[in-house]
Design a protein around this motif. Sequence first.
Motif, PDB file in Angstrom:
ATOM      1  N   LEU A 155      -4.381 -57.237  16.871  1.00 38.81           N
ATOM      2  CA  LEU A 155      -2.919 -57.213  16.733  1.00 38.81           C
ATOM      3  C   LEU A 155      -2.471 -56.123  15.752  1.00 38.81           C
ATOM      4  N   MET A 156      -3.269 -55.905  14.700  1.00 36.55           N
ATOM      5  CA  MET A 156      -2.971 -54.819  13.759  1.00 36.55           C
ATOM      6  C   MET A 156      -2.956 -53.485  14.502  1.00 36.55           C
ATOM      7  N   LEU A 157      -3.963 -53.297  15.384  1.00 37.84           N
ATOM      8  CA  LEU A 157      -4.046 -52.044  16.164  1.00 37.84           C
ATOM      9  C   LEU A 157      -2.851 -51.895  17.098  1.00 37.84           C
ATOM     10  N   THR A 158      -2.396 -53.011  17.687  1.00 32.44           N
ATOM     11  CA  THR A 158      -1.216 -52.986  18.559  1.00 32.44           C
ATOM     12  C   THR A 158       0.004 -52.499  17.778  1.00 32.44           C
ATOM     13  N   VAL A 159       0.184 -53.060  16.575  1.00 34.88           N
ATOM     14  CA  VAL A 159       1.324 -52.642  15.738  1.00 34.88           C
ATOM     15  C   VAL A 159       1.188 -51.159  15.384  1.00 34.88           C
ATOM     16  N   HIS A 160      -0.024 -50.764  15.017  1.00 38.21           N
ATOM     17  CA  HIS A 160      -0.305 -49.370  14.640  1.00 38.21           C
ATOM     18  C   HIS A 160       0.021 -48.414  15.787  1.00 38.21           C
ATOM     19  N   GLN A 161      -0.293 -48.812  17.015  1.00 39.06           N
ATOM     20  CA  GLN A 161      -0.111 -47.927  18.173  1.00 39.06           C
ATOM     21  C   GLN A 161       1.294 -47.997  18.761  1.00 39.06           C
ATOM     22  N   PRO A 187       4.281 -50.778   1.651  1.00 43.93           N
ATOM     23  CA  PRO A 187       5.628 -50.801   2.254  1.00 43.93           C
ATOM     24  C   PRO A 187       5.726 -51.619   3.546  1.00 43.93           C
ATOM     25  N   LEU A 188       4.744 -52.446   3.810  1.00 47.49           N
ATOM     26  CA  LEU A 188       4.711 -53.257   5.031  1.00 47.49           C
ATOM     27  C   LEU A 188       6.022 -54.029   5.218  1.00 47.49           C
ATOM     28  N   GLN A 189       6.552 -53.979   6.434  1.00 47.30           N
ATOM     29  CA  GLN A 189       7.808 -54.683   6.747  1.00 47.30           C
ATOM     30  C   GLN A 189       7.566 -55.775   7.772  1.00 47.30           C
ATOM     31  N   LEU A 245       8.208 -60.440  13.546  1.00 47.82           N
ATOM     32  CA  LEU A 245       7.727 -59.112  13.929  1.00 47.82           C
ATOM     33  C   LEU A 245       7.101 -58.394  12.742  1.00 47.82           C
ATOM     34  N   LEU A 246       6.020 -57.702  13.023  1.00 51.20           N
ATOM     35  CA  LEU A 246       5.395 -56.859  12.011  1.00 51.20           C
ATOM     36  C   LEU A 246       5.633 -55.411  12.422  1.00 51.20           C
ATOM     37  N   LEU A 247       6.046 -54.579  11.460  1.00 52.53           N
ATOM     38  CA  LEU A 247       6.387 -53.186  11.759  1.00 52.53           C
ATOM     39  C   LEU A 247       5.315 -52.240  11.221  1.00 52.53           C
ATOM     40  N   ASN A 248       5.085 -51.181  11.953  1.00 53.27           N
ATOM     41  CA  ASN A 248       4.118 -50.176  11.516  1.00 53.27           C
ATOM     42  C   ASN A 248       4.720 -49.294  10.417  1.00 53.27           C
ATOM     43  N   ASP A 249       3.858 -48.748   9.601  1.00 51.47           N
ATOM     44  CA  ASP A 249       4.243 -47.696   8.652  1.00 51.47           C
ATOM     45  C   ASP A 249       3.013 -46.828   8.445  1.00 51.47           C
ATOM     46  N   ASP A 250       3.181 -45.720   7.729  1.00 50.83           N
ATOM     47  CA  ASP A 250       2.066 -44.770   7.589  1.00 50.83           C
ATOM     48  C   ASP A 250       1.177 -45.042   6.381  1.00 50.83           C
ATOM     49  N   TYR A 251       1.535 -46.023   5.555  1.00 51.68           N
ATOM     50  CA  TYR A 251       0.852 -46.147   4.263  1.00 51.68           C
ATOM     51  C   TYR A 251       0.066 -47.444   4.046  1.00 51.68           C
ATOM     52  N   THR A 252       0.530 -48.523   4.621  1.00 51.59           N
ATOM     53  CA  THR A 252      -0.174 -49.796   4.405  1.00 51.59           C
ATOM     54  C   THR A 252      -1.573 -49.713   5.019  1.00 51.59           C
ATOM     55  N   PRO A 253      -2.618 -50.006   4.250  1.00 52.61           N
ATOM     56  CA  PRO A 253      -3.975 -49.933   4.802  1.00 52.61           C
ATOM     57  C   PRO A 253      -4.183 -50.941   5.935  1.00 52.61           C
ATOM     58  N   MET A 254      -4.937 -50.523   6.927  1.00 56.53           N
ATOM     59  CA  MET A 254      -5.229 -51.392   8.076  1.00 56.53           C
ATOM     60  C   MET A 254      -5.846 -52.723   7.636  1.00 56.53           C
ATOM     61  N   GLU A 255      -6.755 -52.660   6.665  1.00 58.70           N
ATOM     62  CA  GLU A 255      -7.440 -53.887   6.202  1.00 58.70           C
ATOM     63  C   GLU A 255      -6.439 -54.863   5.592  1.00 58.70           C
ATOM     64  N   PHE A 256      -5.396 -54.329   4.956  1.00 52.25           N
ATOM     65  CA  PHE A 256      -4.399 -55.195   4.347  1.00 52.25           C
ATOM     66  C   PHE A 256      -3.613 -55.939   5.421  1.00 52.25           C
ATOM     67  N   VAL A 257      -3.275 -55.239   6.496  1.00 50.68           N
ATOM     68  CA  VAL A 257      -2.531 -55.865   7.598  1.00 50.68           C
ATOM     69  C   VAL A 257      -3.390 -56.950   8.258  1.00 50.68           C
ATOM     70  N   VAL A 258      -4.675 -56.645   8.416  1.00 47.21           N
ATOM     71  CA  VAL A 258      -5.596 -57.633   8.985  1.00 47.21           C
ATOM     72  C   VAL A 258      -5.627 -58.875   8.096  1.00 47.21           C
TER      73      VAL A 258
HETATM   74  N1  TYC Z   1      -0.356 -47.372  10.312  1.00 44.22           N
HETATM   75  C1  TYC Z   1      -1.133 -47.902   9.221  1.00 44.22           C
HETATM   76  C2  TYC Z   1      -2.257 -46.953   8.863  1.00 44.22           C
HETATM   77  O1  TYC Z   1      -2.567 -46.081   9.634  1.00 44.22           O
HETATM   78  C3  TYC Z   1      -1.722 -49.251   9.553  1.00 44.22           C
HETATM   79  C4  TYC Z   1      -0.686 -50.299   9.795  1.00 44.22           C
HETATM   80  C5  TYC Z   1      -0.815 -51.166  10.866  1.00 44.22           C
HETATM   81  C6  TYC Z   1       0.418 -50.442   8.948  1.00 44.22           C
HETATM   82  C7  TYC Z   1       0.121 -52.162  11.101  1.00 44.22           C
HETATM   83  C8  TYC Z   1       1.361 -51.435   9.162  1.00 44.22           C
HETATM   84  O2  TYC Z   1       2.131 -53.314  10.463  1.00 44.22           O
HETATM   85  C9  TYC Z   1       1.213 -52.273  10.234  1.00 44.22           C
HETATM   86  N2  TYC Z   1      -2.858 -47.138   7.701  1.00 44.22           N
END
Ligand code: TYC
Length: 111
Positions: A66-72, A103-105, A36-49
């Motif tokens: 999938l990044m957008l799914t985690v984000h939402q 801080p990606l988890q 599982l990948l968890l959302n957070d407010d700091y990890t850049p979207m491009e990094f998750v991709v």
């Molecule tokens: N929420 C992050 C942002 O807005 C993006 C993000 C997506 C972070 C997925 C973690 O697993 C994640 N920058």
Amino acid sequence: MATTPWRLADSDDDSDVGVKTATRPRTKRPPMYKVLLLNDDYTPMEFVVLVLERFFGMNHAQAFELMLTVHQKGLAVVGVFSHEIAETKVALVMDFAQRHQHPLQCTMEKE
Ligand code: TYC
């Protein structure tokens, strides 16, 4: 002359008698684990991709979706693997994120 009823290949001392075991052979499949990948407010979207492309073999479009799914939604299953492979994926992602100070988890749980 009387005939003898010979029996082939059996001395009839019961040495050939066995007990059938009551068990049937089971080939149990090993348990599988969701990564599982968890959302957070700091990890850049491009990094998750990049993580999804690099460690989970996704193309850019799949990884972005999938990044957008985690984000939402807050989290998503990014793959299902054997225990050893799941553990390795989690460790690789966590190490990669830490080295980039994000801080990606990433976690795993039994399917
Ligand atoms: N929420 C992050 C942002 O807005 C993006 C993000 C997506 C972070 C997925 C973690 O697993 C994640 N920058």
